[in-house]
Motif scaffolding. Structure first.
Motif, PDB file in Angstrom:
ATOM      1  N   ALA A 199       0.872  -1.182   0.000  1.00 57.40           N
ATOM      2  CA  ALA A 199       0.000   0.000   0.000  1.00 57.40           C
ATOM      3  C   ALA A 199       0.907   1.231   0.000  1.00 57.40           C
ATOM      4  N   LEU A 200       0.889   1.981  -1.079  1.00 56.69           N
ATOM      5  CA  LEU A 200       1.794   3.124  -1.216  1.00 56.69           C
ATOM      6  C   LEU A 200       1.273   4.330  -0.446  1.00 56.69           C
ATOM      7  N   PRO A 201       2.176   5.136   0.084  1.00 59.51           N
ATOM      8  CA  PRO A 201       1.753   6.344   0.795  1.00 59.51           C
ATOM      9  C   PRO A 201       1.241   7.405  -0.169  1.00 59.51           C
ATOM     10  N   ALA A 202       0.439   8.317   0.349  1.00 56.26           N
ATOM     11  CA  ALA A 202      -0.007   9.450  -0.461  1.00 56.26           C
ATOM     12  C   ALA A 202       1.196  10.310  -0.819  1.00 56.26           C
ATOM     13  N   VAL A 203       1.256  10.771  -2.062  1.00 57.76           N
ATOM     14  CA  VAL A 203       2.442  11.498  -2.531  1.00 57.76           C
ATOM     15  C   VAL A 203       2.137  12.934  -2.925  1.00 57.76           C
ATOM     16  N   GLY A 204       0.870  13.346  -2.872  1.00 56.34           N
ATOM     17  CA  GLY A 204       0.547  14.688  -3.355  1.00 56.34           C
ATOM     18  C   GLY A 204       0.679  14.742  -4.867  1.00 56.34           C
ATOM     19  N   ARG A 205       1.289  15.786  -5.355  1.00 55.98           N
ATOM     20  CA  ARG A 205       1.489  15.904  -6.796  1.00 55.98           C
ATOM     21  C   ARG A 205       2.527  14.892  -7.264  1.00 55.98           C
ATOM     22  N   VAL A 206       2.269  14.226  -8.404  1.00 54.18           N
ATOM     23  CA  VAL A 206       3.163  13.186  -8.904  1.00 54.18           C
ATOM     24  C   VAL A 206       4.256  13.784  -9.786  1.00 54.18           C
ATOM     25  N   VAL A 207       3.896  14.644 -10.717  1.00 60.58           N
ATOM     26  CA  VAL A 207       4.896  15.273 -11.582  1.00 60.58           C
ATOM     27  C   VAL A 207       5.631  16.360 -10.796  1.00 60.58           C
ATOM     28  N   ASN A 208       6.933  16.406 -10.976  1.00 61.56           N
ATOM     29  CA  ASN A 208       7.754  17.382 -10.265  1.00 61.56           C
ATOM     30  C   ASN A 208       7.296  18.810 -10.582  1.00 61.56           C
ATOM     31  N   ASP A 209       7.268  19.646  -9.557  1.00 61.89           N
ATOM     32  CA  ASP A 209       6.844  21.039  -9.750  1.00 61.89           C
ATOM     33  C   ASP A 209       7.732  21.774 -10.744  1.00 61.89           C
ATOM     34  N   ASN A 210       9.003  21.373 -10.847  1.00 58.26           N
ATOM     35  CA  ASN A 210       9.947  22.050 -11.736  1.00 58.26           C
ATOM     36  C   ASN A 210       9.975  21.457 -13.144  1.00 58.26           C
ATOM     37  N   PHE A 211       9.164  20.440 -13.382  1.00 61.26           N
ATOM     38  CA  PHE A 211       9.158  19.832 -14.719  1.00 61.26           C
ATOM     39  C   PHE A 211       8.493  20.784 -15.701  1.00 61.26           C
ATOM     40  N   ASP A 212       9.200  21.104 -16.784  1.00 61.46           N
ATOM     41  CA  ASP A 212       8.767  22.140 -17.724  1.00 61.46           C
ATOM     42  C   ASP A 212       7.988  21.525 -18.892  1.00 61.46           C
ATOM     43  N   PHE A 213       6.665  21.521 -18.784  1.00 61.61           N
ATOM     44  CA  PHE A 213       5.838  20.975 -19.852  1.00 61.61           C
ATOM     45  C   PHE A 213       5.959  21.784 -21.141  1.00 61.61           C
ATOM     46  N   SER A 214       6.138  23.096 -21.017  1.00 61.84           N
ATOM     47  CA  SER A 214       6.257  23.920 -22.219  1.00 61.84           C
ATOM     48  C   SER A 214       7.508  23.560 -23.000  1.00 61.84           C
ATOM     49  N   LEU A 215       8.600  23.216 -22.309  1.00 62.99           N
ATOM     50  CA  LEU A 215       9.819  22.794 -22.988  1.00 62.99           C
ATOM     51  C   LEU A 215       9.623  21.435 -23.658  1.00 62.99           C
ATOM     52  N   VAL A 216       8.839  20.560 -23.038  1.00 62.08           N
ATOM     53  CA  VAL A 216       8.528  19.264 -23.657  1.00 62.08           C
ATOM     54  C   VAL A 216       7.809  19.487 -24.984  1.00 62.08           C
ATOM     55  N   ARG A 217       6.796  20.341 -24.978  1.00 62.85           N
ATOM     56  CA  ARG A 217       6.056  20.614 -26.212  1.00 62.85           C
ATOM     57  C   ARG A 217       6.964  21.240 -27.273  1.00 62.85           C
ATOM     58  N   GLN A 218       7.866  22.104 -26.830  1.00 63.65           N
ATOM     59  CA  GLN A 218       8.784  22.744 -27.776  1.00 63.65           C
ATOM     60  C   GLN A 218       9.704  21.708 -28.407  1.00 63.65           C
ATOM     61  N   GLN A 219      10.262  20.803 -27.595  1.00 67.52           N
ATOM     62  CA  GLN A 219      11.122  19.749 -28.130  1.00 67.52           C
ATOM     63  C   GLN A 219      10.356  18.856 -29.097  1.00 67.52           C
ATOM     64  N   TYR A 220       9.147  18.491 -28.723  1.00 67.96           N
ATOM     65  CA  TYR A 220       8.374  17.562 -29.539  1.00 67.96           C
ATOM     66  C   TYR A 220       8.074  18.161 -30.913  1.00 67.96           C
ATOM     67  N   HIS A 221       7.620  19.410 -30.951  1.00 71.94           N
ATOM     68  CA  HIS A 221       7.223  20.024 -32.211  1.00 71.94           C
ATOM     69  C   HIS A 221       8.421  20.432 -33.068  1.00 71.94           C
ATOM     70  N   SER A 222       9.572  20.626 -32.437  1.00 70.48           N
ATOM     71  CA  SER A 222      10.764  20.991 -33.209  1.00 70.48           C
ATOM     72  C   SER A 222      11.450  19.776 -33.808  1.00 70.48           C
ATOM     73  N   SER A 223      11.036  18.565 -33.381  1.00 75.76           N
ATOM     74  CA  SER A 223      11.617  17.334 -33.913  1.00 75.76           C
ATOM     75  C   SER A 223      10.617  16.684 -34.862  1.00 75.76           C
ATOM     76  N   SER A 224      11.071  16.302 -36.017  1.00 77.88           N
ATOM     77  CA  SER A 224      10.175  15.662 -36.985  1.00 77.88           C
ATOM     78  C   SER A 224       9.700  14.300 -36.509  1.00 77.88           C
ATOM     79  N   HIS A 225      10.388  13.730 -35.530  1.00 76.60           N
ATOM     80  CA  HIS A 225      10.022  12.419 -35.008  1.00 76.60           C
ATOM     81  C   HIS A 225       9.454  12.510 -33.590  1.00 76.60           C
ATOM     82  N   GLY A 226       9.246  13.729 -33.111  1.00 82.69           N
ATOM     83  CA  GLY A 226       8.647  13.896 -31.797  1.00 82.69           C
ATOM     84  C   GLY A 226       9.487  13.360 -30.657  1.00 82.69           C
ATOM     85  N   LEU A 227      10.801  13.424 -30.774  1.00 86.90           N
ATOM     86  CA  LEU A 227      11.682  12.884 -29.740  1.00 86.90           C
ATOM     87  C   LEU A 227      11.909  13.920 -28.645  1.00 86.90           C
TER      88      LEU A 227
END
Length: 532
Positions: free
Chosen positions: A313-341
């Motif tokens: 039984a896992l403990p409650a963790v609150g938010r799962v994704v790190n607060d500092n994880f930059d989703f906007s940078l992920v989208r930028q990387q994905y769209h700038s790569s023709s293969h979505g890497l």
């Protein structure tokens, strides 16, 4: 009163009553009471009133001036009507209880590479995904046994060990006889004898065909293809050195950490007795052949091999994704790569990362045999609230990439030290998301240990099964990717790698330290259909 007493007695002496069986008992008791009441009314009326012996004329109703007789006739009519209603209910319940129960639909029947166009729609919400995972966990418990510790189960001690083992013996009833039958097919096939399925009543035709093929006898292509569907049913009766070694290590870990009581040491010793000879021989993690479990070995480890022993039984963790994880940078990387890497570090919050690492170490859900590694799937207990919340936070953070894509598959792989891992392949989805959870200290070479992604997609109309096969393929995969640019992504704990699932990829060479806690673990989520 009799009905109430029967109900109380039934509930008092039955720990897990089946509703249909309970209602059947109740209907029978009601039927008995109504018949008894009708007989009493009939007998009583016959003594009080005599019906005229004269024949009634056509369309003439026999009447009586006796109020007692009218009451008796009315009561008898009500009893007959009630009797008919109860009879219909009894017939329906008998049909329900005698019909073979429908097998519970596992998550992969409603989600995960299913043919239905709406099969995975339930995964679009947290409640739906949680229901899918719970469905898989329930099916796993029904098939593989109740865990020593899991959601809703008490913290037992060795005083309960005998009862727990007895449950396992009941669940495994008949397994040893089937194992003997499987060995008999292999022996007959290897001796050139005819293996008519009627000779082996404990096995179906597909299982017999599979064992004939494994016994070295040639069978028709169609029979061989059909026999492959029997493999999932029989896989729990196959072993490999790496699977046995992992299970022994995990049991030892759980006992040493105090997660399982000391009485489980007997199973650790049983594993040692089974794998002692193979482990003393030279061990090549990349030629990890499967073998049918010997009946004598099953008597040692059969009650715990590939079963659900412990589910944390896992403990409650609150938010799962790190607060500092930059989703906007992920989208930028994905769209700038023709293969979505996309390659990003720091996906999970510290608490979420610790919780998932704990789950991969402790949960005994690693049932899938592979060559050089083992697998745990969302349909077989690889399920917890941290994963549910992760999927939902990814949908919110990446609405244009993952937002409304169904979760087609989710699994984890755990690797042997020294094995090469997964060969060149593509996944049957639209978007592939991988991340690693074991600490970097386990990796002895910081420039390797991750994965290789080839920036080349298969040609249009290429068959996925042929593409992923290393044998009987019309295309030399190595030659196909020889001219393709590739990216080697080194291993890092909490690193996420995301790309279009149609890209060829493979596990990179790696050198991890020995020890159970140092086994490399990867977690994969597949979103969307290739047709999208």
């Amino acid at each position: 009163q009799a009905h109430s007493r029967a109900q109380e007695s039934f509930l008092r002496h039955t720990h897990c009553p089946r509703p249909s069986l309970y209602h059947l008992v109740m209907v029978v008791s009601r039927l008995t009471l109504i018949v008894f009441a009708a007989l009493l009314l009939s007998t009583s009326g016959a003594k009080k009133t005599k019906i005229s012996k004269g024949a009634a004329k056509p369309n003439e109703t026999v009447t009586s001036n006796s109020s007692a007789e009218r009451d008796r006739v009315a009561g008898l009519s009500e009893a007959v009507a009630a009797l008919a209603a109860v009879g219909q209910e009894l017939n329906a319940l008998q049909a329900a209880t005698t019909a073979p129960p429908a097998a519970p639909a596992g998550p992969f029947e409603v989600c995960g590479l299913a043919d239905s166009p709406h099969a995975c729609a339930r995964t679009l919400t947290a409640e739906g995904l949680r229901a899918v995972l719970q469905q898989g966990l329930d099916a796993t418990v029904a098939k593989r046994g109740r865990p020593w510790l899991g959601p809703g189960t008490p913290a037992w001690d060795c005083g309960h060990f005998g009862a727990w083992v007895s449950e396992r013996r009941q669940l495994a009833n008949g397994t040893l006889d089937r194992l003997h039958a499987l060995h008999a097919v292999v022996q007959a096939a290897s001796s050139g004898e005819a293996c008519d399925p009627e000779r082996f009543p404990l096995l179906d035709a597909e299982e017999v065909a599979l064992m004939v093929h494994l016994g070295g006898s040639s069978i028709g292509a169609e029979a061989q293809r059909q026999s492959l569907s029997a493999l999932p049913r029989l896989q729990d009766l196959f072993v490999s050195v790496s699977k046995l070694a992992h299970d022994m290590e995990q049991l030892s870990y759980l006992v040493l950490k105090g997660k399982l009581p000391h009485c489980f040491w007997r199973f650790v010793k049983a594993y040692i007795s089974v794998i002692d000879t193979p482990l003393n021989a030279p061990f090549d993690a990349n030629t990890d052949d499967w073998a049918l479990l010997q009946p004598s070995d099953w008597e040692h480890i059969g009650l715990v091999y590939s079963t659900l022993i412990y589910f944390p039984a896992l403990p409650a963790v609150g938010r799962v994704v790190n607060d500092n994880f930059d989703f906007s940078l992920v989208r930028q990387q994905y769209h700038s790569s023709s293969h979505g890497l996309v390659v990003m570090d720091g996906l999970l919050s510290p608490k979420a990362l610790d919780a998932l690492l704990q789950f991969t170490l402790e949960a005994t859900v690693w049932f899938e045999l592979k060559t050089g590694y083992i697998g745990a799937y969302m349909s077989q207990g690889f399920a917890n609230d941290v994963l549910v919340q992760l999927v939902q936070e990814l949908r919110i953070g990446l609405p244009d990439l993952i937002g409304d894509l169904e979760l087609m598959h989710m699994w984890a792989f755990k690797y042997n030290q020294g094995s090469k891992g997964i060969k060149l392949h593509v996944d049957d989805a639209l978007l592939n998301l991988n991340f690693w959870v074991v600490p970097d200290t386990a990796n002895k070479n910081s420039s390797s240990g991750g994965m290789i992604v080839y920036l080349k997609e298969p040609p249009t109309g290429f068959d996925l099964r042929t593409y992923n096969s290393q044998r009987e393929t019309n295309v030399d995969l190595d030659a196909f990717v020889a001219s393709a640019p590739s990216i080697v992504i080194p291993y890092r704990q909490n690193r996420v790698v995301m790309f279009k699932s149609s890209l060829l990829h493979a596990t990179d060479e790696r050198d991890f330290s020995p020890g159970y806690e140092n086994r490399r673990v990867s977690i994969t989520l597949l979103f969307g259909k290739r047709s999208q």
